[in-house]
Structure formats: C-alpha cells, structure tokens
Design an enzyme around this catalytic site. Sequence first.
Site, PDB file in Angstrom:
ATOM      1  N   LEU A   1     -15.406 -19.828 -11.253  1.00  0.00           N
ATOM      2  CA  LEU A   1     -15.291 -18.732 -10.743  1.00  0.00           C
ATOM      3  C   LEU A   1     -15.975 -18.000 -11.869  1.00  0.00           C
ATOM      4  CD1 LEU A   1     -12.325 -16.479  -9.061  1.00  0.00           C
ATOM      5  CD2 LEU A   1     -15.576 -16.176  -8.283  1.00  0.00           C
ATOM      6  N   ASP A   2     -17.173 -17.848 -12.052  1.00  0.00           N
ATOM      7  CA  ASP A   2     -17.748 -17.864 -13.901  1.00  0.00           C
ATOM      8  C   ASP A   2     -16.555 -16.728 -14.475  1.00  0.00           C
ATOM      9  OD1 ASP A   2     -19.840 -18.959 -13.423  1.00  0.00           O
ATOM     10  OD2 ASP A   2     -21.119 -17.370 -12.252  1.00  0.00           O
ATOM     11  N   PRO A   3     -17.017 -16.611 -15.315  1.00  0.00           N
ATOM     12  CA  PRO A   3     -16.025 -15.220 -16.629  1.00  0.00           C
ATOM     13  C   PRO A   3     -16.132 -14.223 -15.823  1.00  0.00           C
ATOM     14  CG  PRO A   3     -16.615 -16.756 -17.580  1.00  0.00           C
ATOM     15  CD  PRO A   3     -17.357 -16.836 -16.234  1.00  0.00           C
TER      16      PRO A   3
END
Length: 302
Positions: free
Chosen positions: A37-39
């Site tokens: 998951l992206d930040p």
Amino acid sequence: MHGILLVDKPRGWTSHDVVQWVRTRLRVETVGHGGTLDPAAEGLLVIAVGIATRLVRHAADADKSYVAHIVLGTGTTSDDLEGEPLAASPLSLYRPALRDVHSALAEFLGEYEQQPPIYSALKVGGVAAYRRARAGQPVPLKRRVVRVNSLRLVQYSYPDLIVSLDCGKGFYVRSFARDLGTRLGTGAYLHGLVRTRVGRFSLASAWSIDELNRVLTPSSWPLIARHPDEFVAELPVLLVPERELRAWYHGAPVRCSASSSPGTTARAYAPDGNWIGLAHFDPQKRYWQPVLVHRDGSGWRG
C-alpha cells in the site's frame, strides 16, 4: 512464532514501516506482507509471520477491493496527492454530467491494458521506476493487462468522485484515476485510497496500530494471530496417517488413501489435527510429495 496479522495501515506509513514495526514488537525477523500500500493509502495490509511468509504470495496474487477518492480537474506527476500538479486540462472548466461519469466508469469493467505509474516500485533495468523518475531519467514501463471485476460510483460532486472497486492482481488505482480523468477530458488524480479486502481477508477484521500498541506482544501472539493456512483455505485437506509422519517430516513422499486429480495441492494435517504443511499429488507415482513442511509442533490446528 507463525501466523497472519491483519493490520489497518494508517496514512503516512509505508508497508515496510508496518513490517518493521511488527518485527520489533514480536522480536522476530521473518515478517512480510501480502501486497504493498502506498504511504498515502490506508486500509488492509496482510502481514505474515514465520512460516506464513512462505504462503503470503497467495494474498499478493488475490483480488482486492478499494474505496477511492478521485479529484477531477487536473492530474499530478505521480497520479496521486503526493505529486506535483500538472497544467490544468483545457477542458478543466468542463464539469461532466452524472451520466457521463457512469458511462466512463463502465468502460473500465473487465480486462484492459493499463499504463503503470512512473512513481512505482516496478523495476526498469533492475532499478525501481520511482528512483529513475526522481532522477529525471526515462521510465519506459510497458502497458499490461489488468482486470476490474466490479466498479460502483458511491458519490459524485464535481470535482470530487468516490468509487468502490474490486480488481485483480497488478491493478494500480492511481493509474485508473489518471485514465478516468483522460476519458472524461478533465484530468484527475487519486486523492485518497482505502483498501477494504484482500482475497478472503476483510478490513473489518483488521487491528489498528493503536490497538496493537496495547495488545501485541510475543506472549499475546497466539491469541491474535490467524492460522497460516488461511492463505490457502481454498485448497483441499489431506490427512497424513501416523505411519507416514516420519517420512513427511523428512520431506519424503507419503502415501495416503485420499484420491486426487493430477496437479492437486492440498493442506496437510497430522491425525491430532495439527497443520503440517502442503503437499502436491504426483499422479504417475500415486503419492503426495511435501512442498512445505511445518515442523515445530506449535499447535496450529484446523
């Protein structure tokens, strides 16, 4: 120490941050996750510990569900909130009607070719695409076939658009937001993203970091962890007889009365109900070959 931990990843944390945090809390090294998951994204991150890391690819390959907040009007360099704004589209003053939004969304159902975002972890010549992009180098990423199983408009009030979607492996919601903006003639970027499902795992069953701060310790792990074989819960069950256990634990083929079709992989259990790994059926020699052996007798039961 083995098992699965479902974490509600907060915005601002990387997936690696969560993995490292779990390592520290449990004082173990063998920890992984089932899909980055992206930040800037939040929601369900599937964490695997111990032998479960050998099975975590099943989560990474599984279909996933998201709720996405997309902003129309312009794009960004990264296709999400983290990038620099691009020049507004000449049609940015155009506000698509609701019927136009529904029509555009319908075009993304099923399989289509998607261009991954240049700010991604995909490798180009052995280097992560985002590193090349930040260095101002060309990022020649190939389009690839992705799949959208379902796509539903939740709310629309220009420029904000919220959708829920279910997709297959390798799908980038950031790229979808960008492509939707192109299709509508407005430009668009992904403003927020929540992952709500990974395969059979749901965000509703996940622990927040605050909750885990209070309860996650090595001693509490058996009460919190989920069974490692939930990663392969769709596989049939194989009961290994007592007489074959010695061979099993040495990685040798075992003969069981269970019949199977060629190419079958099964979850293996000892007579006492303990999970002991995975086996693959050899139709020529009519035996089961262990492909994953769980030896430590930690008491995982089916």
